[in-house]
Every structure is written in C-alpha cells, then in structure tokens.
Scaffold this active site. Structure first.
Site, PDB file in Angstrom:
ATOM      1  N   ASN A 149       0.802  -1.188   0.193  1.00 55.66           N
ATOM      2  CA  ASN A 149      -0.120  -0.065   0.132  1.00 55.66           C
ATOM      3  C   ASN A 149       0.903   1.141  -0.035  1.00 55.66           C
ATOM      4  O   ASN A 149       2.138   1.230   0.581  1.00 55.66           O
ATOM      5  CB  ASN A 149      -0.875  -0.018   1.218  1.00 55.66           C
ATOM      6  CG  ASN A 149      -1.822   1.245   1.454  1.00 55.66           C
ATOM      7  OD1 ASN A 149      -2.823   1.272   0.379  1.00 55.66           O
ATOM      8  ND2 ASN A 149      -1.778   1.939   2.096  1.00 55.66           N
ATOM      9  N   ARG A 154      -0.126  11.951   7.650  1.00 59.35           N
ATOM     10  CA  ARG A 154       0.419  13.225   8.248  1.00 59.35           C
ATOM     11  C   ARG A 154       1.308  12.411   9.596  1.00 59.35           C
ATOM     12  O   ARG A 154       0.840  11.567  10.152  1.00 59.35           O
ATOM     13  CB  ARG A 154      -0.231  14.263   8.734  1.00 59.35           C
ATOM     14  CG  ARG A 154      -1.235  14.272   9.777  1.00 59.35           C
ATOM     15  CD  ARG A 154      -1.670  15.271  10.159  1.00 59.35           C
ATOM     16  NE  ARG A 154      -2.629  15.068  11.494  1.00 59.35           N
ATOM     17  CZ  ARG A 154      -3.878  15.358  11.715  1.00 59.35           C
ATOM     18  NH1 ARG A 154      -4.620  15.447  10.476  1.00 59.35           N
ATOM     19  NH2 ARG A 154      -4.525  15.329  12.773  1.00 59.35           N
ATOM     20  N   GLU A 213      -0.641   1.306  -4.957  1.00 56.87           N
ATOM     21  CA  GLU A 213      -0.604   2.531  -5.529  1.00 56.87           C
ATOM     22  C   GLU A 213       0.605   2.934  -6.263  1.00 56.87           C
ATOM     23  O   GLU A 213       0.444   3.690  -7.292  1.00 56.87           O
ATOM     24  CB  GLU A 213      -0.862   3.606  -4.404  1.00 56.87           C
ATOM     25  CG  GLU A 213      -2.441   3.774  -3.927  1.00 56.87           C
ATOM     26  CD  GLU A 213      -2.680   2.627  -2.918  1.00 56.87           C
ATOM     27  OE1 GLU A 213      -3.907   2.685  -2.240  1.00 56.87           O
ATOM     28  OE2 GLU A 213      -1.826   1.813  -2.448  1.00 56.87           O
ATOM     29  N   GLU A 262      -6.956  21.116   9.486  1.00 58.29           N
ATOM     30  CA  GLU A 262      -7.462  20.177   8.402  1.00 58.29           C
ATOM     31  C   GLU A 262      -8.105  20.677   7.324  1.00 58.29           C
ATOM     32  O   GLU A 262      -7.973  21.949   7.035  1.00 58.29           O
ATOM     33  CB  GLU A 262      -8.836  19.299   9.221  1.00 58.29           C
ATOM     34  CG  GLU A 262      -8.318  18.417  10.377  1.00 58.29           C
ATOM     35  CD  GLU A 262      -7.562  17.220   9.790  1.00 58.29           C
ATOM     36  OE1 GLU A 262      -7.369  16.865   8.661  1.00 58.29           O
ATOM     37  OE2 GLU A 262      -7.378  16.366  10.851  1.00 58.29           O
TER      38      GLU A 262
END
Length: 448
Positions: A149, A154, A213, A262
């Site tokens: 993966n 963060r 990915e 955020e």
C-alpha cells in the site's frame, strides 16, 4: 517522457514560470506556510525556499496547488485527459521494478545518528501542536496477504526518532496496522518524501484494498516506478526519492496527536494516534524537503485528491449510467463534500436516480448536483447558473438524514453521521424549456 523524480517536475515548473525561489531566510514556524498559503490564495507559483532558519536543507511547496500544475504533473492536455490517465493507471497498473541505482540513500543515518529535527519540517498553522510532515507517502505491507500500500498520512514529530502517524479506520494503512496488532507485531513503514508527482496523485486514488498505488502510478506514467530495497525494513521504496524515513508502527501503543489544521478549514481534535519508531533516515546529498499545504480551501491537499476521487467515482458510475459525461469534486468545498456530475439525459427520472446513487457512494459526499452536459462542471459560475435557473427547490431538491458522512465535518450532529442533499439542476427531460442565449462566432473570434 514521464518525470523521473521531483527534480524533473521542478525544472518543468520553473520553465513555465510556475516555480519561484525565495532567497531570504525563512522561519520554519509559520514562515514557509505563509508563503505557500499566499500563493494558493492568489494563484501564484510554487515556492522553493533556499534558506530555512536553523537548517541547511531547502524546502519546496505548493507544487500541487492548482489545476494547471496538476495537468503538468500528469502531463495531461486537459482535465478529461488527466482523468483518463488515472483510470488507465487503475485498469492497467505496472508493478514497480527494482533497480540498483539508489539516489535516495546517498546519505544514511541509523541508530543514534538519526535526528528528525535536523529536517526543516514546518509548523503550518497557528494552533498546530508542532511540526508535521505532510508530503510523505507511507509504503507498507499487509502482514497476512503481503499486499503493498502507498498513501499519505501526516506525521507529527515528537522526538529525534519518534513520530505519531494519523490514521483513520477506513484507510488501508489502518487495516494493515489492525492486522499486525492482532498478530502482536509492529507494522513496518517507509515514508518517502520528494517524489515524482504522479506518485502523490496515485496515492490518493481510491482503489480496492490490496491494489498497490505504486503500480497505479506506473500505469499512469506508462513506465514502472523504480524502487530499491529499504535498509532496515522489508519494503521497497522509490529509488529517486529525496528523503526516506524507515520505521515501525508499534503495536498497541498510542499517544495524543494534534491539533492540526484540517482540509475542512478547521482544526481537528486531539486524538490518540499510533506511534512510529524510526530505524533509519536516508536521503540525497543535496536533498529537498517537500511540503504539502492543507487547511482552508483551496490548497494543494484539495487539488491532490481531485483526480483520484473523480476517476474512482466515474468508474463506479459508468456501468449503470454510461450517459455520465464527467464528475467534479469541488476543491472550494474541501474536495470531499460537494460533487457535480454532468449527465446527458436519456430518460425521465434518470437525473434523480443518479443523484441517489452518488449520495450513497462510499466516499460519502454531502451535496451532489447533477447538471446537463451543456454546463461546464469545472466552472462554478456555470454550475451556480444551472442551480439558479433550472431548479425548483420543492421539486428538485432531495434531503436525507442519518447518512454516513465525513468524520471531520464540523457541522455534523455526530461523528461520521450527516444529512445529505441532492440537487437536480437539469432541464425537465422531454419538456420544453427556455432557450439559452447564444452569440454566434465567439469561438472563432480573433484579435488580429
């Protein structure tokens, strides 16, 4: 030719006037963020900070902060072309290839040599709890299946070899960690910073669990990503990364993380997060630290998500709704909350049926607008015009309560629960409707 690494992309941006150097000394506490934030707000270039107070390493940020830079990153001629490239990458991934050349480990630190605070990691927002790495792609492996993966989470710096990593239950990294903890084992993770931009965009694509990915990035590029074995963990990392931080997420250990500004434009709550123990730090001799800005829309974090989100939703819709002409997640709404879908209507009630399908999508949009295919879904002026002139609220608006939603929505009545709204901004199918004003010859007009 695809970019080999971050430096190739920076060269192209500079040649296009989309990367500017900041030669004066800049403070890592708010100074870097202030520059990137201003460029995001004004449509300016990405910034290369040559001198960071207290550090020797330069910083680059803002590389993904608008759609123009996103098209350059994917070497796409249009947004539709970019979406198609991402869809091709998902459909035809290319497994990374192991190479001998490893610029990412020209310099190696292990054990007591490691000091994360030597990196010019910035403090971004006024109430952030400390410095955060925001452009690191975490590479990890399922301890049961062996599937890889790659995703961005963060990292808050807490000590020279001690970080906290933010995970959410729906993320694949969190699923891997849960499986490792069930076995009583740490989860090995390598964080690669400063990459070919396609890898960053690929890391945001919503693919099924178990799809790598990095392979998707290879499919988008048309050339496999080059990787080398890490030194202290059993993982392969992008060979031309600027910096690689190797480590282990400790099983069952949590510490308070945050607050942090955020993508919603609000601060998230302090929460317990997993602890990452660093085992090695490698980098190029003249490494550059990349920063990805987030916070009040629109920032590069919002733009980074768009290709992946739009390609994934379009792919899910096309089997049942082949008449869908495009999908747009609005970056001004934090990317995740508002979706606009273009539909070439084929039968009565199709727009409403499509609305319900999108409102129930796994990405949990909050507001969905369906428009006719004569409306440019990427132009908010045209979308607002369609809503203003083709919608009767009593007839065309759907509101549903108690629906799963984004965990970070500050207006939600409970964590992960929201109400949603669908707006049918299409003309009534098969019925006469007002004619749109046209001016002949606009497309061909030239100033000689």
């Amino acid at each position: 030719m695809p970019y080999r690494d971050l430096r190739d992309f920076m060269t192209v941006l500079a040649e296009c006037g989309q990367l500017k150097r900041v030669v004066r000394e800049v403070d890592p506490v708010f100074g870097i963020a202030a520059g990137i934030r201003k460029m995001s707000d004004t449509g300016g270039p990405a910034l290369y900070f040559e001198r960071i107070k207290g550090h020797r390493m330069p910083v680059v940020g803002g590389l993904c902060q608008d759609r123009q830079k996103a098209l350059l990153a994917l070497e796409a001629s249009s947004w539709a072309d970019g979406i198609e490239r991402v869809r091709r990458g998902v459909a035809s991934p290319l497994v990374p290839v192991v190479v001998a050349d490893a610029p990412c480990r020209e310099v190696v630190y292990t054990g007591e040599q490691i000091n994360l605070f030597d990196l010019p990691v910035p403090v971004l927002h006024a109430s952030d709890s400390g410095p955060f790495i925001t452009a690191g792609v975490q590479i990890s492996r399922d301890p049961q299946t062996g599937c890889n993966n790659a995703a961005i989470s963060r990292l808050e710096l807490k000590g020279p070899r001690h970080m906290l990593i933010k995970t959410y239950p729906f993320q694949h990294l969190a699923m891997q960690l849960s499986r490792a903890e069930a076995l009583g084992r740490p989860l090995e993770v390598a964080t690669a910073i400063g990459l070919d931009p396609v890898i960053l965009y690929a890391s945001q694509v919503k693919v099924p669990y178990g799809v790598d990915e990095l392979a998707v990035a290879g499919g988008i590029r048309g050339v496999p990503v080059e990787v080398v074995p890490a030194l202290t963990v059993d993982l392969a990392v992008p060979a031309r990364a600027e910096i690689v931080i190797e480590g282990r997420i400790l099983p069952g250990v949590r510490e308070m993380e945050g607050s942090f500004g955020e993508f919603t434009g609000y601060y998230g709550a302090r929460e317990e997060s997993p602890v990452l123990e660093v085992t090695a730090l490698t980098c190029r001799r003249d490494a550059v630290l990349q920063v990805v800005m987030t916070g009040l829309p629109c920032t590069e974090n919002h733009v980074l998500k768009t290709f992946g989100y739009e390609a994934a939703l379009w792919e899910r819709l096309k089997a049942s709704y082949p008449e869908v002409q495009g999908v747009c997640y609005q970056t001004s709404a934090g990317t995740q909350f508002n979706v606009v879908v273009s539909l070439r209507q084929r039968y009565r009630g199709q727009a409403r049926s499509l609305l319900l399908a999108v409102l129930g999508d796994a990405l949990h949009p909050k507001t969905v607008i369906v428009v006719d295919d004569d409306v440019d879904i990427y132009d908010p002026v045209q979308v607002n015009w369609a809503v203003a002139t083709r919608v009767q609220p009593a007839r065309d608006v759907i509101i549903l309560e108690h629906i799963p939603g984004g965990d970070l929505d500050p207006s939600a009545p409970a964590m992960g629960i929201t109400s949603v709204m669908g707006i049918d901004a299409t003309r009534p199918y098969g019925q006469a409707f007002a004619e749109v004003v046209q001016v002949p010859g606009v497309r061909d007009f030239r100033i000689e």
